[in-house]
Design a protein around this motif. Structure first.
Motif, PDB file in Angstrom:
ATOM      1  N   MET A   1       8.079 -10.190  -0.493  1.00  0.00           N
ATOM      2  CA  MET A   1       7.022  -9.285  -0.918  1.00  0.00           C
ATOM      3  C   MET A   1       7.654  -8.061  -1.590  1.00  0.00           C
ATOM      4  O   MET A   1       8.798  -7.712  -1.318  1.00  0.00           O
ATOM      5  CB  MET A   1       6.195  -8.831   0.284  1.00  0.00           C
ATOM      6  N   THR A   2       6.868  -7.443  -2.450  1.00  0.00           N
ATOM      7  CA  THR A   2       7.291  -6.212  -3.108  1.00  0.00           C
ATOM      8  C   THR A   2       6.074  -5.299  -3.246  1.00  0.00           C
ATOM      9  O   THR A   2       4.936  -5.752  -3.133  1.00  0.00           O
ATOM     10  CB  THR A   2       7.940  -6.501  -4.480  1.00  0.00           C
ATOM     11  N   SER A   3       6.337  -4.040  -3.490  1.00  0.00           N
ATOM     12  CA  SER A   3       5.256  -3.062  -3.640  1.00  0.00           C
ATOM     13  C   SER A   3       4.957  -2.834  -5.112  1.00  0.00           C
ATOM     14  O   SER A   3       5.873  -2.725  -5.933  1.00  0.00           O
ATOM     15  CB  SER A   3       5.642  -1.730  -3.003  1.00  0.00           C
ATOM     16  N   LEU A   4       3.678  -2.744  -5.416  1.00  0.00           N
ATOM     17  CA  LEU A   4       3.240  -2.380  -6.758  1.00  0.00           C
ATOM     18  C   LEU A   4       3.006  -0.877  -6.801  1.00  0.00           C
ATOM     19  O   LEU A   4       2.984  -0.207  -5.767  1.00  0.00           O
ATOM     20  CB  LEU A   4       1.944  -3.122  -7.102  1.00  0.00           C
ATOM     21  N   CYS A   5       2.803  -0.347  -7.996  1.00  0.00           N
ATOM     22  CA  CYS A   5       2.418   1.059  -8.112  1.00  0.00           C
ATOM     23  C   CYS A   5       1.107   1.235  -7.351  1.00  0.00           C
ATOM     24  O   CYS A   5       0.191   0.428  -7.498  1.00  0.00           O
ATOM     25  CB  CYS A   5       2.227   1.448  -9.573  1.00  0.00           C
ATOM     26  N   GLY A   6       1.063   2.227  -6.514  1.00  0.00           N
ATOM     27  CA  GLY A   6      -0.119   2.432  -5.693  1.00  0.00           C
ATOM     28  C   GLY A   6       0.086   1.958  -4.268  1.00  0.00           C
ATOM     29  O   GLY A   6      -0.707   2.230  -3.389  1.00  0.00           O
ATOM     30  N   GLY A   7       1.158   1.181  -4.030  1.00  0.00           N
ATOM     31  CA  GLY A   7       1.516   0.795  -2.685  1.00  0.00           C
ATOM     32  C   GLY A   7       1.067  -0.566  -2.206  1.00  0.00           C
ATOM     33  O   GLY A   7       1.494  -1.009  -1.145  1.00  0.00           O
ATOM     34  N   SER A   8       0.198  -1.260  -2.941  1.00  0.00           N
ATOM     35  CA  SER A   8      -0.214  -2.585  -2.477  1.00  0.00           C
ATOM     36  C   SER A   8       0.978  -3.534  -2.522  1.00  0.00           C
ATOM     37  O   SER A   8       1.914  -3.359  -3.296  1.00  0.00           O
ATOM     38  CB  SER A   8      -1.380  -3.120  -3.308  1.00  0.00           C
ATOM     39  N   ARG A   9       0.952  -4.544  -1.670  1.00  0.00           N
ATOM     40  CA  ARG A   9       2.042  -5.512  -1.556  1.00  0.00           C
ATOM     41  C   ARG A   9       1.642  -6.816  -2.242  1.00  0.00           C
ATOM     42  O   ARG A   9       0.482  -7.208  -2.213  1.00  0.00           O
ATOM     43  CB  ARG A   9       2.375  -5.770  -0.081  1.00  0.00           C
TER      44      ARG A   9
END
Length: 130
Positions: A1-9
């Motif tokens: 998993m990785t984080s997108l801009c805004g914090g969602s995974r």
């Protein structure tokens, strides 16, 4: 998993991550070309400008809620005009060209192929629910 801009995974295997990863790879190949283009200041400036645009494009693809991309039709038109200018001074191409030549040309060929892949992925992402 990785984080997108805004914090969602999101999964690292997602089309979104794959798309902005390809854009980052393209920028890296252009960076190598920039490092080899010091004797061609106009080319160096153009490549740096494209790298900055790619940075914003990748950031927009890394933002799942982005609706207004910072890269606009004006950016595309600018590149298309430059391509037309360069093509006007070349002999028309009548066959496929094997990638290579000097190191700068070889890296630009690699960037071209990564750009085509990134474009295909971007279109697929824009047509998906991801």
């Amino acid at each position: 998993m990785t984080s997108l801009c805004g914090g969602s995974r999101i999964s690292k295997a997602s089309l979104r991550v794959d798309t902005y990863g390809d854009i980052d790879e393209l920028s890296s190949f252009l960076g190598v070309a920039v490092a080899q283009s010091s004797e061609y200041s106009e080319l160096e400036s153009e490549l740096l400008e494209i790298q900055h645009d790619l940075f914003w494009l990748a950031a927009d693809f890394a933002s799942p809620n982005a609706t207004d991309f910072r890269i606009s039709s004006e950016h595309v038109t600018r590149l298309e005009k430059r391509i037309q200018q360069l093509e006007s001074i070349l002999t028309p191409q009548r066959c496929f060209i094997l990638p290579g030549g000097c190191p700068l040309a070889a890296h630009l060929h690699a960037a071209r192929t990564v750009c085509r892949r990134a474009e295909r992925k971007a279109v697929a992402l824009l047509n998906s629910d991801d």
